[in-house]
Design a protein around this motif. Sequence first.
Motif, PDB file in Angstrom:
ATOM      1  N   PHE A  24      34.349   4.168   1.232  1.00 30.82           N
ATOM      2  CA  PHE A  24      33.102   4.701   2.491  1.00 30.82           C
ATOM      3  C   PHE A  24      32.055   5.382   1.613  1.00 30.82           C
ATOM      4  O   PHE A  24      30.924   5.378   2.086  1.00 30.82           O
ATOM      5  N   VAL A  25      32.482   6.146   0.815  1.00 33.88           N
ATOM      6  CA  VAL A  25      31.467   7.200  -0.107  1.00 33.88           C
ATOM      7  C   VAL A  25      30.680   6.085  -0.914  1.00 33.88           C
ATOM      8  O   VAL A  25      29.348   6.251  -1.188  1.00 33.88           O
ATOM      9  N   GLU A  26      31.280   4.987  -1.619  1.00 33.51           N
ATOM     10  CA  GLU A  26      30.495   3.809  -2.226  1.00 33.51           C
ATOM     11  C   GLU A  26      29.556   3.254  -1.719  1.00 33.51           C
ATOM     12  O   GLU A  26      28.030   3.084  -2.009  1.00 33.51           O
ATOM     13  N   ALA A  27      29.864   3.040  -0.154  1.00 32.27           N
ATOM     14  CA  ALA A  27      28.769   2.436   0.545  1.00 32.27           C
ATOM     15  C   ALA A  27      27.189   3.086   0.748  1.00 32.27           C
ATOM     16  O   ALA A  27      26.447   2.693   0.663  1.00 32.27           O
ATOM     17  N   ARG A  28      27.538   4.576   0.858  1.00 36.64           N
ATOM     18  CA  ARG A  28      26.485   5.408   0.931  1.00 36.64           C
ATOM     19  C   ARG A  28      25.810   5.517  -0.298  1.00 36.64           C
ATOM     20  O   ARG A  28      24.709   5.750  -0.330  1.00 36.64           O
ATOM     21  N   LEU A  29      26.501   5.844  -1.240  1.00 37.41           N
ATOM     22  CA  LEU A  29      26.000   6.031  -2.721  1.00 37.41           C
ATOM     23  C   LEU A  29      25.091   4.760  -3.179  1.00 37.41           C
ATOM     24  O   LEU A  29      23.986   5.042  -3.695  1.00 37.41           O
ATOM     25  N   ARG A  30      25.598   3.732  -2.802  1.00 37.18           N
ATOM     26  CA  ARG A  30      24.931   2.644  -3.205  1.00 37.18           C
ATOM     27  C   ARG A  30      23.375   2.280  -2.723  1.00 37.18           C
ATOM     28  O   ARG A  30      22.576   1.652  -3.334  1.00 37.18           O
ATOM     29  N   THR A  31      23.244   3.025  -1.389  1.00 35.90           N
ATOM     30  CA  THR A  31      21.753   3.152  -1.159  1.00 35.90           C
ATOM     31  C   THR A  31      20.829   3.735  -1.887  1.00 35.90           C
ATOM     32  O   THR A  31      19.475   3.476  -1.926  1.00 35.90           O
ATOM     33  N   SER A  32      21.476   4.745  -2.777  1.00 35.37           N
ATOM     34  CA  SER A  32      20.613   5.428  -3.610  1.00 35.37           C
ATOM     35  C   SER A  32      20.709   5.062  -5.031  1.00 35.37           C
ATOM     36  O   SER A  32      20.323   5.864  -5.954  1.00 35.37           O
TER      37      SER A  32
END
Length: 146
Positions: A24-32
């Motif tokens: 879940f966190v990886e998916a959000r971090l990937r955008t940055s």
Amino acid sequence: MAVQGSSDVLIDELYDTTHRLRRFVEARLRTSGASVARLRAMRMLARSERPLRMRDLSEMTGVAARTATSIVDSLERDGLVERVRHPEDRRAFLLRLTDAGRACHREAEEVDRLALAEATAGLSVEDRIRFRALLAVVREATAGRD
């Protein structure tokens, strides 16, 4: 229900939950342009009062030296970390964040904070206190036994 991989369904659910939370966190971090592994390395470098040796970073992040080297190599390629000569050991290098690395770290920390807040929004203050207390019991039972 988690896939049973141990002899205790509670432990299976704990592993499954932490795995899902990481994704879940990886998916959000990937955008940055970040990842949990890269954020952890940048976090340790940002919190340190001095540049770190690769071995120190490896120990602080809890990953093998080879993995830490791979993470640092990618951060260095992106201009976020630099290797500088150790002042007392000509053979050694120290690691520190660049200005771009500090900016990326701040952005990734905010993304991480928001993602974790979203993931735990359904927990009341009392739930969080109880949950932390239960986790502390498990940590205490396993402390120093590895």
